[in-house]
Scaffold this active site. Structure first.
Site, short mmCIF file in Angstrom:
data_model
loop_
_atom_site.label_atom_id
_atom_site.label_comp_id
_atom_site.label_asym_id
_atom_site.label_seq_id
_atom_site.Cartn_x
_atom_site.Cartn_y
_atom_site.Cartn_z
N TYR A 78 -4.60 -0.28 13.08
CA TYR A 78 -5.18 -1.27 13.90
C TYR A 78 -4.74 -1.06 15.49
O TYR A 78 -4.43 -1.76 16.07
CB TYR A 78 -4.80 -2.67 13.24
CG TYR A 78 -5.02 -2.76 12.07
CD1 TYR A 78 -6.24 -3.53 11.47
CD2 TYR A 78 -3.93 -2.76 11.12
CE1 TYR A 78 -6.31 -3.50 9.99
CE2 TYR A 78 -3.96 -3.09 9.67
CZ TYR A 78 -5.36 -3.38 9.20
OH TYR A 78 -5.33 -3.50 7.97
N GLU A 107 -8.52 2.80 13.96
CA GLU A 107 -9.23 1.49 14.56
C GLU A 107 -10.53 1.32 14.05
O GLU A 107 -11.24 2.43 14.31
CB GLU A 107 -9.12 1.36 16.31
CG GLU A 107 -9.90 0.45 16.88
CD GLU A 107 -9.60 -1.17 16.39
OE1 GLU A 107 -10.49 -1.96 16.07
OE2 GLU A 107 -8.39 -1.19 16.15
N CYS A 144 -0.11 -11.79 15.19
CA CYS A 144 -0.62 -12.90 16.01
C CYS A 144 -0.83 -14.07 15.09
O CYS A 144 -1.41 -15.08 15.89
CB CYS A 144 -1.83 -12.44 16.78
SG CYS A 144 -3.26 -12.21 15.71
N GLN A 161 -4.58 -7.20 25.54
CA GLN A 161 -3.82 -8.50 25.51
C GLN A 161 -4.18 -9.32 26.83
O GLN A 161 -4.42 -8.80 27.87
CB GLN A 161 -2.53 -8.08 25.42
CG GLN A 161 -2.06 -7.48 24.20
CD GLN A 161 -1.78 -8.53 23.07
OE1 GLN A 161 -2.17 -9.68 23.35
NE2 GLN A 161 -1.41 -7.72 21.97
N CYS A 205 -2.33 -30.22 32.94
CA CYS A 205 -3.47 -29.80 33.33
C CYS A 205 -4.41 -31.12 33.45
O CYS A 205 -4.36 -31.73 32.36
CB CYS A 205 -4.24 -28.91 32.73
SG CYS A 205 -5.93 -28.42 33.23
N CYS A 218 -8.12 -25.58 36.17
CA CYS A 218 -7.36 -24.97 35.00
C CYS A 218 -6.15 -24.24 35.46
O CYS A 218 -6.21 -23.21 36.43
CB CYS A 218 -8.03 -23.96 34.12
SG CYS A 218 -7.47 -23.08 32.91
N CYS A 228 -10.70 -30.58 27.62
CA CYS A 228 -10.97 -29.23 27.35
C CYS A 228 -10.16 -28.91 25.94
O CYS A 228 -9.22 -29.41 25.58
CB CYS A 228 -10.26 -28.41 28.46
SG CYS A 228 -10.08 -26.61 28.10
N CYS A 241 -5.98 -25.75 25.31
CA CYS A 241 -4.65 -25.77 25.18
C CYS A 241 -4.02 -27.11 24.36
O CYS A 241 -4.87 -27.99 24.29
CB CYS A 241 -4.19 -25.91 26.65
SG CYS A 241 -4.44 -24.79 27.91
N ASP A 260 -0.67 -3.45 13.54
CA ASP A 260 -1.00 -4.47 14.68
C ASP A 260 -2.33 -5.11 13.88
O ASP A 260 -3.40 -4.91 15.00
CB ASP A 260 -0.88 -4.10 16.16
CG ASP A 260 -0.99 -5.38 17.12
OD1 ASP A 260 -1.21 -6.48 16.61
OD2 ASP A 260 -1.14 -5.10 18.40
#
Length: 458
Positions: free
Chosen positions: A316, A337, A409, A287, A72, A160, A78, A81, A382
């Site tokens: 969660y 949750e 994650c 997501q 990019c 982007c 930026c 990334c 999760d």
């Protein structure tokens, strides 16, 4: 050693998860954040103690041999990334090796089965939060991402490549509109100004677009003109389904709403995953890679095995995506949750999909699990990036299901939690990674565990 004794140059030996680099310079171990293995960099020494140097990277002097693509044009300025110059095959191999080394270093004792690629690499994000500001002090209005390592400067991201082109068209049109109106952005130092954020969501399945402009209440501005400008944008592939206005007078640089108004259309879009429909509202967790999410949840369902006529706990549970994917073949699914709005959306989504064997509970997992009765056959976990609350993990394991499926994650908190499961005699049977966030340092892990102790000890 540079003439400036506080500056050094070196080649990065390794980068471990999460983005922790190492090198050796003149016999001293160097530790820092960022970089890619093989890059030649300059860095400023921030601390030296007992033969170890802690440094902050200044600039990349030479690319790594792994970096063979242009990437990019905003890369480097930026802060969004890390891996724009790596061919995608190299990127996923790099991530897989990082997580495997972390598992090995923490003595998890399992071989990762592999890493699933994102179905698309360019334009995969279905949500972006842009910030108003300027690229240089007192420069023209900017609307984009924060500069890498900077709190005040913002980069216009005209090209982007991880967002749909509709995002770029809307972002630049909005920026130009407010620049023409001389509308001031909210300055973090003085706490004066109007414009704060622009949040765009787009459904990968329906093409619906939801736009949320976030401002302070300090000045009136031309709301009708803003609506008309958006509705007359030419060349969008999707269709604007809703325009929202959030007022945020807080001091923190976060997207939130003290007050939320619908300026046009509706306050949600419809997204579809694995044949199920989901209402996605402005502050719903969903997501950010829709097609990747289908793969992620398919792996979780596969790891769950045969759940026909079985009871499932989904901890969660967010807006109930996993719970509803499990529900069609399960006897009952119970989700917990902490975010009440997410629970309300989960209940709406269940009705939307005509699913009646799910129950969603609003509460903190730490406390809410105390009120759950019976023994589930499967527990899906999760959690957020912090992982399972240390005081909740043993309560969860005490339910003694046949199978745990853990979706993470954050591999760092994952390995911490896996040690507790192993101590409680749960054996890791399968581990697979899912690249939900191409070009970034993030990756999802899916783990399946079964009880390996004696039934009497459960």
């Amino acid at each position: 050693m540079d003439k400036n004794k506080n500056t050094i140059e070196f080649i990065i030996d390794e980068v471990n998860f999460p983005n922790k680099g190492t090198a050796v310079v003149n016999g001293e171990a160097v530790k820092f954040k960022g970089g890619i293995k093989g890059q030649k960099v300059s860095a400023k020494i921030s601390r030296r103690r007992r033969g170890n140097l802690e440094v902050k990277l200044n600039e990349v002097l030479e690319d790594s041999p792994l970096e063979t693509e242009m990437g990019c044009p905003h890369f480097g300025a930026c802060g969004g990334c890390l891996y724009q110059k790596l061919p995608y095959e190299k990127e996923i191999e790099y991530k897989l090796n990082q997580v495997q080394r972390l598992f090995d270093a923490e003595d998890i004792g399992v071989e990762i089965e592999g890493i699933e690629k994102s179905p698309i690499v360019n334009g995969y994000r279905n949500k972006m939060e842009y910030t108003f500001g300027d690229e240089v002090k007192d420069g023209p209005l900017a609307l984009g991402m924060h500069k890498r390592g900077r709190f005040y400067e913002v980069v216009n991201v005209d090209e982007c490549n991880i967002v749909d082109k509709d995002f770029t068209t809307i972002r630049e049109t909005v920026r130009g509109y407010f620049e023409g109106k001389n509308t001031p952005y909210f300055k973090k130092r003085s706490h004066k100004g109007v414009l704060r954020h622009l949040v765009i969501r787009k459904s990968a399945s329906t093409g619906e677009i939801l736009i949320n402009i976030v401002t302070t209440s300090q000045e009136n501005w031309d709301i009708e003109g803003f609506i008309n400008m958006l509705l007359n944008i030419d060349g969008l592939n999707g269709k604007i389904a809703g325009i929202l206005h959030s007022i945020n007078d807080g001091l923190g640089d976060i997207v939130k709403a003290d007050k939320l108004d619908i300026l046009y259309g509706k306050d949600f879009i419809i997204e579809e995953i694995l044949g199920l429909k989901f209402k996605v509202s402005p502050f719903s967790f969903f997501q950010t890679n829709t097609l990747g999410a289908e793969k992620l949840y398919s792996i979780a369902r596969e790891f769950a095995g045969d759940i026909d006529d079985k009871v499932v706990f989904d901890l969660y549970s967010g807006t109930g995506t996993i719970a509803q994917i499990m529900a069609p073949v399960a006897k009952k699914v119970i989700g917990i949750e902490i975010v009440e709005e997410a629970v309300e959306k989960a209940q709406e989504n269940a009705r939307l999909n005509n699913i009646s064997n799910v129950e969603f509970i609003a509460g903190d997992v730490l406390k809410a699990v105390d009120n759950l009765k019976g023994r589930p056959d499967l527990i899906v976990i999760d959690p957020p990036r912090d992982g399972i609350h240390p005081k909740a993990i043993n309560k969860i394991i005490d339910f003694s299901p046949e199978i745990f499926v853990y979706v993470s994650c954050n591999p760092v908190t994952l390995v911490r939690d896996l040690k507790v499961f192993r101590e409680r005699e749960y054996e890791i049977k399968k581990v697979k990674l899912m690249d939900m966030f191409p070009r970034t340092g993030h990756v999802e892990s899916i783990i399946m565990m079964t009880y390996c102790g004696s039934e009497g000890e459960k």
